[in-house]
Design a protein around this motif. Sequence first.
Motif, PDB file in Angstrom:
ATOM      1  N   GLY A 146       0.786  -1.229   0.000  1.00 15.13           N
ATOM      2  CA  GLY A 146       0.000   0.000   0.000  1.00 15.13           C
ATOM      3  C   GLY A 146       0.814   1.273   0.000  1.00 15.13           C
ATOM      4  N   SER A 147       2.096   1.187  -0.352  1.00 11.88           N
ATOM      5  CA  SER A 147       2.976   2.349  -0.251  1.00 11.88           C
ATOM      6  C   SER A 147       2.556   3.497  -1.175  1.00 11.88           C
ATOM      7  CB  SER A 147       4.420   1.942  -0.545  1.00 11.88           C
ATOM      8  OG  SER A 147       4.525   1.262  -1.782  1.00 11.88           O
ATOM      9  N   THR A 155     -20.318  -0.450   2.931  1.00 13.85           N
ATOM     10  CA  THR A 155     -20.680  -0.928   4.275  1.00 13.85           C
ATOM     11  C   THR A 155     -19.455  -1.141   5.167  1.00 13.85           C
ATOM     12  OG1 THR A 155     -20.716  -3.248   3.529  1.00 13.85           O
ATOM     13  CG2 THR A 155     -22.794  -2.026   3.447  1.00 13.85           C
ATOM     14  N   GLY A 156     -18.324  -0.565   4.754  1.00 15.01           N
ATOM     15  CA  GLY A 156     -17.145  -0.615   5.611  1.00 15.01           C
ATOM     16  C   GLY A 156     -16.675  -2.019   5.919  1.00 15.01           C
ATOM     17  N   ALA A 157     -16.701  -2.902   4.914  1.00 12.38           N
ATOM     18  CA  ALA A 157     -16.350  -4.310   5.151  1.00 12.38           C
ATOM     19  C   ALA A 157     -14.854  -4.502   5.342  1.00 12.38           C
ATOM     20  CB  ALA A 157     -16.862  -5.170   3.996  1.00 12.38           C
ATOM     21  N   ILE A 158     -14.057  -4.062   4.362  1.00 10.98           N
ATOM     22  CA  ILE A 158     -12.613  -4.229   4.496  1.00 10.98           C
ATOM     23  C   ILE A 158     -11.999  -3.102   5.315  1.00 10.98           C
ATOM     24  CG2 ILE A 158     -12.429  -5.554   2.354  1.00 10.98           C
ATOM     25  CD1 ILE A 158     -11.247  -3.019   1.035  1.00 10.98           C
ATOM     26  N   ALA A 184      -8.701  -7.285   4.334  1.00 13.78           N
ATOM     27  CA  ALA A 184      -8.899  -8.686   4.709  1.00 13.78           C
ATOM     28  C   ALA A 184      -8.011  -9.613   3.904  1.00 13.78           C
ATOM     29  CB  ALA A 184     -10.368  -9.069   4.514  1.00 13.78           C
ATOM     30  N   GLY A 185      -6.962  -9.066   3.282  1.00 16.62           N
ATOM     31  CA  GLY A 185      -6.021  -9.907   2.543  1.00 16.62           C
ATOM     32  C   GLY A 185      -5.169 -10.741   3.472  1.00 16.62           C
ATOM     33  N   ARG A 186      -4.583 -11.803   2.943  1.00 16.94           N
ATOM     34  CA  ARG A 186      -3.745 -12.693   3.762  1.00 16.94           C
ATOM     35  C   ARG A 186      -2.546 -11.952   4.340  1.00 16.94           C
ATOM     36  NH1 ARG A 186      -4.640 -18.179   3.436  1.00 16.94           N
ATOM     37  NH2 ARG A 186      -6.305 -18.771   1.983  1.00 16.94           N
ATOM     38  N   ASP A 222      -5.074  -5.310  -3.784  1.00 19.28           N
ATOM     39  CA  ASP A 222      -6.326  -4.777  -4.323  1.00 19.28           C
ATOM     40  C   ASP A 222      -7.094  -3.924  -3.314  1.00 19.28           C
ATOM     41  OD1 ASP A 222      -7.214  -6.717  -2.584  1.00 19.28           O
ATOM     42  OD2 ASP A 222      -8.509  -7.737  -4.035  1.00 19.28           O
ATOM     43  N   TYR A 223      -6.507  -3.646  -2.172  1.00 18.66           N
ATOM     44  CA  TYR A 223      -7.207  -2.913  -1.112  1.00 18.66           C
ATOM     45  C   TYR A 223      -7.705  -1.557  -1.595  1.00 18.66           C
ATOM     46  CZ  TYR A 223      -7.807  -0.560   3.440  1.00 18.66           C
ATOM     47  OH  TYR A 223      -8.291   0.138   4.520  1.00 18.66           O
ATOM     48  N   PHE A 224      -6.877  -0.837  -2.345  1.00 20.70           N
ATOM     49  CA  PHE A 224      -7.247   0.503  -2.774  1.00 20.70           C
ATOM     50  C   PHE A 224      -8.105   0.510  -4.039  1.00 20.70           C
ATOM     51  CE2 PHE A 224      -3.617   1.310   0.022  1.00 20.70           C
ATOM     52  CZ  PHE A 224      -4.202   2.237   0.874  1.00 20.70           C
ATOM     53  N   ASP A 225      -8.533  -0.674  -4.481  1.00 16.07           N
ATOM     54  CA  ASP A 225      -9.600  -0.734  -5.482  1.00 16.07           C
ATOM     55  C   ASP A 225     -10.948  -0.420  -4.842  1.00 16.07           C
ATOM     56  OD1 ASP A 225      -7.686  -1.551  -7.290  1.00 16.07           O
ATOM     57  OD2 ASP A 225      -8.442  -3.603  -7.488  1.00 16.07           O
TER      58      ASP A 225
END
Length: 470
Positions: A166-167, A286-289, A355-357, A417-420
Amino acid sequence: MRVVPWFLATSLLVAGPSLAAQHTTTIPAKAIATATQLRETALASHLGYDIAESLTTEVGPRLAGSEADARAVEWAQAKFKALGYDKVWLEEVRFPKWERRSEHGAVVGAHAQPLSLIALGGSPGGRVEGDVVRFADLASLEAVPAGSLAGKIAFIDFHMERARDGSGYGMGSKVRGSGPSAAARAGAVGYLMRSAGTDSHRNPHTGITHYADDITPIPSAALGAPDADQLTRLLARGPVRVHLALDCGWDGETVSHNVIGEIRGRSKPDEVVLIGGHLDSWDPGTGAIDDAAGVSLTMAAGALIGELKQRPARTIRVVAFANEEQGLYGGKAYAAAHLGDIRKHQIAAESDFGAGRIYGFRSGAPDYAQGAVKQIADVLAPLGIAHSPQEGGPGPDIGPFAAKGLAWASLRQDGTDYFDYHHTPDDTLDKIDPEALAQNVAAYAVFAYLAASADGDFGSEAKTVTPPSE
């Protein structure tokens, strides 16, 4: 050079190895064996996912200070109790209340068309219209003379890079956080930015901005990536005029709460290992991740430890922090309230990166505790987690307390893919992989159980430090 009397030097030589051995933090073999079994139990459990499903379905989006935020606090209290936590309580957190009501943007004139955008958190409301001036990056906008954008709308078209850690978000968040003030200082009447995200969907990314004290805030919004591209193509054809209408703004001060649950320790219940995530979220999804996943997996990890036949020596404390999104208010409040008990906080870790590994683990503990850190890493290794001593820092809400001397650990998640999805309508439950979340639960359960079972400490003490950023 300090001179030591011969008789004292002799006694130190005799006692030295014994004293050093006593000071070295280690984890008993019996605890290692229990943690190994706990790891497998957690991997087979769906508890973390079930908790995330409950929060995102029963409460949904949880904008700090909203009615849903209050319902989330009630939900968290009830969930801790239902999971068998021994003690559950609230700690008050105060902060300014920002509200979103509506937003609209459009190109006007010969190429009239709507724009997909969202107001930045902290933006004032207002209707403005002006010619758009594009900048490739924040530095270019900050370099223009004061007043040179009078009557214009500034647009920063910065492309954030995708990265597992995420840099790329570092500069993306600066464009969001500092861009509006730079635009206002240059005389602009409004501000637009390409969303701080890595997707190509028409889902703009919101997030907080903070205006400098010496400027008058201006309406500010983020564009979906395709709309930023569209605006850039239109500008290549000639002047572009945009109308921006935002109905949002600050509305006094409000109160929420850090929600805290404890699994009491067996023999040292007043000492705690702290884990957690933040309970609030932005409002489009819904603020899941971000961050139902973090709250849920740490709740589940604590609950699974509570089911063991023999609990660890120390208490497991899980915190669902209030209002992380708008300024780490919950984390700052917790640090202020518990600074006097910093030595009783063995170590802390926060999950707030989706929620990634988990792929990496480290701790900022002192050298004398790094042997125990390595023992924890060895039990985490079968989960695909490497010991990475140079990568990672304390989570956002842990940061204010870590800066005052709290020992911390970092369990690094794959954020490719977090920032997708981050801060968009797409931050929903279907983005959570149940198996990946179970791996997170297992990792946090192992970490918390072993840290709570250690012989010795991880270095928490009141002092001013600068912990590494995530």
